[in-house]
Design a protein around this motif. Structure first.
Motif, PDB file in Angstrom:
ATOM      1  N   GLU A   1      94.158  -8.519  45.006  1.00 58.96           N
ATOM      2  CA  GLU A   1      93.973  -9.203  43.728  1.00 58.96           C
ATOM      3  C   GLU A   1      94.780 -10.498  43.657  1.00 58.96           C
ATOM      4  N   HIS A   2      95.894 -10.557  44.404  1.00 56.00           N
ATOM      5  CA  HIS A   2      96.748 -11.750  44.394  1.00 56.00           C
ATOM      6  C   HIS A   2      96.551 -12.598  45.647  1.00 56.00           C
ATOM      7  N   GLN A   3      95.398 -12.416  46.313  1.00 54.82           N
ATOM      8  CA  GLN A   3      95.058 -13.196  47.510  1.00 54.82           C
ATOM      9  C   GLN A   3      96.110 -13.066  48.618  1.00 54.82           C
ATOM     10  N   ILE A   4      96.684 -11.887  48.721  1.00 53.63           N
ATOM     11  CA  ILE A   4      97.636 -11.591  49.795  1.00 53.63           C
ATOM     12  C   ILE A   4      96.984 -10.601  50.751  1.00 53.63           C
ATOM     13  N   LYS A   5      97.008 -10.912  52.042  1.00 55.27           N
ATOM     14  CA  LYS A   5      96.410  -9.994  53.002  1.00 55.27           C
ATOM     15  C   LYS A   5      97.362  -8.828  53.260  1.00 55.27           C
ATOM     16  N   PRO A   6      96.982  -7.619  52.889  1.00 56.82           N
ATOM     17  CA  PRO A   6      97.850  -6.467  53.146  1.00 56.82           C
ATOM     18  C   PRO A   6      97.763  -6.040  54.619  1.00 56.82           C
ATOM     19  N   ILE A   7      98.899  -5.816  55.223  1.00 60.07           N
ATOM     20  CA  ILE A   7      98.956  -5.322  56.595  1.00 60.07           C
ATOM     21  C   ILE A   7      99.565  -3.921  56.543  1.00 60.07           C
ATOM     22  N   ILE A   8      98.762  -2.925  56.881  1.00 58.85           N
ATOM     23  CA  ILE A   8      99.207  -1.542  56.780  1.00 58.85           C
ATOM     24  C   ILE A   8      99.860  -1.120  58.089  1.00 58.85           C
ATOM     25  N   GLY A   9     101.039  -0.572  57.980  1.00 54.61           N
ATOM     26  CA  GLY A   9     101.749  -0.144  59.174  1.00 54.61           C
ATOM     27  C   GLY A   9     102.802   0.883  58.848  1.00 54.61           C
ATOM     28  N   CYS A  10     103.555   1.271  59.862  1.00 51.08           N
ATOM     29  CA  CYS A  10     104.590   2.286  59.679  1.00 51.08           C
ATOM     30  C   CYS A  10     105.634   2.132  60.776  1.00 51.08           C
ATOM     31  N   GLU A  11     106.891   2.270  60.413  1.00 50.01           N
ATOM     32  CA  GLU A  11     107.940   2.390  61.422  1.00 50.01           C
ATOM     33  C   GLU A  11     108.070   3.875  61.753  1.00 50.01           C
ATOM     34  N   VAL A  12     107.759   4.220  62.977  1.00 52.69           N
ATOM     35  CA  VAL A  12     107.781   5.627  63.388  1.00 52.69           C
ATOM     36  C   VAL A  12     109.002   5.897  64.258  1.00 52.69           C
ATOM     37  N   TYR A  13     109.309   7.182  64.400  1.00 55.46           N
ATOM     38  CA  TYR A  13     110.352   7.617  65.318  1.00 55.46           C
ATOM     39  C   TYR A  13     109.695   8.104  66.603  1.00 55.46           C
ATOM     40  N   VAL A  14     110.223   7.656  67.735  1.00 54.49           N
ATOM     41  CA  VAL A  14     109.690   8.048  69.037  1.00 54.49           C
ATOM     42  C   VAL A  14     110.696   8.945  69.741  1.00 54.49           C
TER      43      VAL A  14
ATOM     44  N   LEU B   1     120.630  15.606  71.879  1.00 51.96           N
ATOM     45  CA  LEU B   1     119.799  14.873  72.825  1.00 51.96           C
ATOM     46  C   LEU B   1     118.499  14.422  72.186  1.00 51.96           C
ATOM     47  N   ASP B   2     117.885  15.310  71.409  1.00 54.00           N
ATOM     48  CA  ASP B   2     116.584  15.016  70.815  1.00 54.00           C
ATOM     49  C   ASP B   2     116.649  14.702  69.328  1.00 54.00           C
ATOM     50  N   ASP B   3     117.862  14.599  68.776  1.00 56.21           N
ATOM     51  CA  ASP B   3     117.984  14.329  67.339  1.00 56.21           C
ATOM     52  C   ASP B   3     118.279  12.859  67.048  1.00 56.21           C
ATOM     53  N   ASP B   4     118.113  11.993  68.035  1.00 51.96           N
ATOM     54  CA  ASP B   4     118.358  10.572  67.838  1.00 51.96           C
ATOM     55  C   ASP B   4     117.215   9.766  68.461  1.00 51.96           C
TER      56      ASP B   4
ATOM     57  N   GLY C   1     105.904  17.168  65.843  1.00 49.58           N
ATOM     58  CA  GLY C   1     107.118  16.591  66.400  1.00 49.58           C
ATOM     59  C   GLY C   1     108.340  16.642  65.514  1.00 49.58           C
ATOM     60  N   PHE C   2     108.263  17.306  64.365  1.00 42.93           N
ATOM     61  CA  PHE C   2     109.384  17.246  63.420  1.00 42.93           C
ATOM     62  C   PHE C   2     110.625  17.940  63.982  1.00 42.93           C
ATOM     63  N   TYR C   3     111.701  17.185  64.081  1.00 43.35           N
ATOM     64  CA  TYR C   3     113.016  17.709  64.441  1.00 43.35           C
ATOM     65  C   TYR C   3     114.035  16.789  63.773  1.00 43.35           C
ATOM     66  N   TYR C   4     114.534  17.189  62.609  1.00 41.64           N
ATOM     67  CA  TYR C   4     115.334  16.383  61.703  1.00 41.64           C
ATOM     68  C   TYR C   4     114.486  15.316  61.003  1.00 41.64           C
ATOM     69  N   ARG C   5     113.533  14.756  61.721  1.00 35.88           N
ATOM     70  CA  ARG C   5     112.621  13.756  61.171  1.00 35.88           C
ATOM     71  C   ARG C   5     111.325  13.817  61.977  1.00 35.88           C
ATOM     72  N   PRO C   6     110.229  13.296  61.440  1.00 41.44           N
ATOM     73  CA  PRO C   6     108.970  13.314  62.196  1.00 41.44           C
ATOM     74  C   PRO C   6     109.056  12.412  63.424  1.00 41.44           C
ATOM     75  N   ARG C   7     108.526  12.899  64.569  1.00 38.32           N
ATOM     76  CA  ARG C   7     108.599  12.123  65.809  1.00 38.32           C
ATOM     77  C   ARG C   7     107.262  12.136  66.540  1.00 38.32           C
ATOM     78  N   VAL C   8     106.912  10.996  67.094  1.00 38.31           N
ATOM     79  CA  VAL C   8     105.794  10.931  68.033  1.00 38.31           C
ATOM     80  C   VAL C   8     106.392  10.783  69.426  1.00 38.31           C
ATOM     81  N   ASP C   9     105.538  10.723  70.441  1.00 33.76           N
ATOM     82  CA  ASP C   9     106.033  10.511  71.795  1.00 33.76           C
ATOM     83  C   ASP C   9     105.042   9.652  72.562  1.00 33.76           C
ATOM     84  N   ARG C  10     105.358   9.395  73.811  1.00 34.41           N
ATOM     85  CA  ARG C  10     104.507   8.514  74.608  1.00 34.41           C
ATOM     86  C   ARG C  10     103.114   9.095  74.824  1.00 34.41           C
TER      87      ARG C  10
END
Length: 221
Positions: A6-19, A31-34, A62-71
């Protein structure tokens, strides 16, 4: 999304994920909590659907303290995504902080192959932290060696510079601390705000391509 349009701004949808450092199924303490950080931006509808799947799988599998994806997940759901290497907590910056440029180069090469050289960018940031400029130099070397693009960003947690104190108060409330607690979680500078184009141009005058690439994605139809 609708308000942006509505304000002529192009929305870019994204997310910062944990790997996950290893796989999303590994759950060994200390080892796996960081996990590493990674920024994923949807280029098109396919990318948007892949982003939804990655976020869902990160929570469900992948949830371990926080949601995680992997390669494995990133490789399988790479289509339609623009990928940024993230802040100092990204895998490649972490490797550079560890004084291991070979590992940083190897990690960047994997992301280049998984997403394509025109869909993976090394992310330069400068919030006034001492190590950032040294890491940025290392990232530029990796980019030069692998033929990758770089992009200038700023980690934004509040809108205006003078709101840093308010953010500090809110963070203290969130973590159950007071401003007088010396060991509490806090931001290392007051530079985590939405900087103007001129401020970003001044910060990254030595990397003009990084500024151009920041704007290039917004022009994609």
């Amino acid at each position: 999304y609708q308000s942006a349009l509505e304000h002529q701004i192009k929305p870019i949808i994204g997310c910062e994920v944990y790997v996950a450092r290893r796989t999303r199924h590994d759950r060994q303490p200390k080892l796996d909590d960081d996990p590493y950080h990674l920024v994923l931006l949807a280029e098109n509808e396919i990318g948007y659907k892949n982003l939804l799947q990655l976020v869902s799988d990160g929570h469900v599998e992948g949830f371990y303290y926080r949601p995680r994806v992997d390669r494995e997940l990133l490789s399988a759901l790479s289509e339609g995504l623009i990928v940024l290497s993230a802040c100092l907590s990204g895998e490649i910056p972490r490797r550079l902080q560890e004084r291991n440029p070979t590992a940083a180069l190897k990690a960047a090469e994997w992301y280049r192959e998984a997403f394509g050289p025109d869909h993976f960018f090394l992310e330069l940031q400068d919030q006034g932290l001492g190590e950032q400029r040294e890491i940025n130099h290392g990232l530029l070397e990796v980019a030069r060696h692998l033929g990758l693009g770089v992009v200038a960003t700023n980690d934004v947690h509040y809108i205006k510079e003078d709101e840093a104190m308010i953010q500090d108060v809110l963070l203290s409330i969130q973590t159950g601390k007071t401003l007088n607690d010396r060991d509490r979680l806090r931001f290392p500078s007051n530079q985590f705000y939405l900087k103007t184009p001129q401020e970003m141009a001044d910060l990254f005058s030595g990397a003009p391509d990084a500024l151009k690439n920041t704007l290039a994605y917004s022009l994609i139809q």
